[in-house]
Write a protein that holds these residues in place. Sequence first.
Motif, PDB file in Angstrom:
ATOM      1  N   THR A 224       0.787  -1.228  -0.010  1.00 49.68           N
ATOM      2  CA  THR A 224       0.060  -0.084  -0.021  1.00 49.68           C
ATOM      3  C   THR A 224       0.949   1.286  -0.170  1.00 49.68           C
ATOM      4  O   THR A 224       0.630   2.168  -0.679  1.00 49.68           O
ATOM      5  N   LEU A 227       2.375   1.863  -3.465  1.00 51.60           N
ATOM      6  CA  LEU A 227       1.567   2.397  -4.351  1.00 51.60           C
ATOM      7  C   LEU A 227       1.235   3.879  -4.088  1.00 51.60           C
ATOM      8  O   LEU A 227       1.242   4.704  -5.097  1.00 51.60           O
ATOM      9  N   VAL A 228       0.767   4.362  -2.857  1.00 52.73           N
ATOM     10  CA  VAL A 228       0.338   5.402  -2.745  1.00 52.73           C
ATOM     11  C   VAL A 228       1.313   6.511  -2.786  1.00 52.73           C
ATOM     12  O   VAL A 228       1.211   7.626  -3.103  1.00 52.73           O
ATOM     13  N   ALA A 288      -5.896   7.360   1.239  1.00 49.83           N
ATOM     14  CA  ALA A 288      -5.565   6.744   0.038  1.00 49.83           C
ATOM     15  C   ALA A 288      -6.497   7.332  -1.467  1.00 49.83           C
ATOM     16  O   ALA A 288      -6.071   7.890  -2.304  1.00 49.83           O
ATOM     17  N   ALA A 352       9.389   4.148  -2.878  1.00 47.50           N
ATOM     18  CA  ALA A 352       8.080   4.871  -3.537  1.00 47.50           C
ATOM     19  C   ALA A 352       8.686   6.244  -3.898  1.00 47.50           C
ATOM     20  O   ALA A 352       8.040   6.852  -4.842  1.00 47.50           O
ATOM     21  N   ALA A 380      -2.618   5.916  -6.675  1.00 49.78           N
ATOM     22  CA  ALA A 380      -3.175   6.125  -5.071  1.00 49.78           C
ATOM     23  C   ALA A 380      -4.593   5.171  -5.087  1.00 49.78           C
ATOM     24  O   ALA A 380      -5.040   4.664  -4.105  1.00 49.78           O
ATOM     25  N   GLY A 383      -3.728   1.616  -4.543  1.00 49.25           N
ATOM     26  CA  GLY A 383      -3.475   1.557  -3.231  1.00 49.25           C
ATOM     27  C   GLY A 383      -4.708   1.430  -2.371  1.00 49.25           C
ATOM     28  O   GLY A 383      -4.795   0.509  -1.445  1.00 49.25           O
TER      29      GLY A 383
END
Length: 398
Positions: A224, A227-228, A288, A352, A380, A383
């Motif tokens: 998570t 991704l975000v 997110a 990230a 986002a 995520g």
Amino acid sequence: MDFVSTPSHTSGDERAARWGAVLSLSLGVFGLVTAEFLPASLLTPMSADLGVSIGAAGQSVTTTAVVGAFAGPAIVIGTGRFDRRTVLLALTGLLVISSLIAGFASSLFVLLVARVLLGIALGGFWAMSLALAMRLVPDRLMPRAMAIVMSGVSLATVCAAPLGAWIGATLGWRYAFLLAAAVGVVTFIAQLLTVPPLPPKGTTSLGTILRVIKRPAVRLGLATILLVVTGHFAGFTYIRPYLELVPHFGVEMITAILLAFGIGGFFGNIAGGFIAERSTRLSITLAASGVAVTALILALFGVSPVIAAVATAAWGFAFGALPVSVQSFISRAAGDEAEGAGAATLTTFQIAISTGAILGGLIVELQGPAGVFLFSALAALLGASLVTVSRKMLVQVG
């Protein structure tokens, strides 16, 4: 030597809470995060002064993130036999040195050298921060201690971007880094006076970190983050060029909007912590999703000055809730391996950040600043979706 000591009456843990030391950790976080993200508000004058493109100057963020990703686990493993207080002071010293080099940099190469040193300091500090806080307060006060440490991030998000933009416009971008060096000096003195000796307790190995990562809930939290945070920093690294070229704001207005972004992040951190105490799944999902929605608004409607200003402030609030949410989740999933979990989390964050800065730079060069926010929204949203579909796993840890 501590400012305040609060005795604990919890059975089995009668240590005094060293709040002065905890506050010095928060000050260290403030200095490091401020220095890390100063380039986001200074890219235009930095690129002009150093004679490079905005995309190239943006890699000063990438460099710090990449180095931090590797430095965190390396320092945790390599300094396992040293007193943690000594290691902490050495990392704060690197903050001072790196900021001074950046302030006097005559070329992009010298600036990147400074950012390498900052990455080492940032990575080591973040990887150790959870374990340090755990040793400074009784177990029952750990959430309060982490909230204080994380407040340094919130204050940095409030101050770094607008202060950097203002100093860059009035005194020159170099003075922003010199101010970061001054914050580092104050931090060093505070830690020297308040942090007690912290002899090593065992050692953390690569195997320890890998065992933590093998836990399904921890992997979910790290995915998570990847991704975000990638989506967020693809846009945030180039926020100043976006505000200049899309809604066509001047320096004064950009400073005000970045201040609103930071204030939003401060209150987002508070809201995220409040919600995470009740449900980490809900807190992460809301944060997110907020990043995704605001990024999409900036991509589609940011040409309107009013919409751009409001969406940027809301974006700050949404992202401000994310770090405390995911850290609460991961600490619950791997609390028995604090340094290992901290190293894994730090590495993921930095990967990230660097990935976002690299991809953002490529998109900016190809499609301009507005195009990058479509990517931010998509990352986002993925995520948020990952958290939502993994509800059963999240329920197991809160």
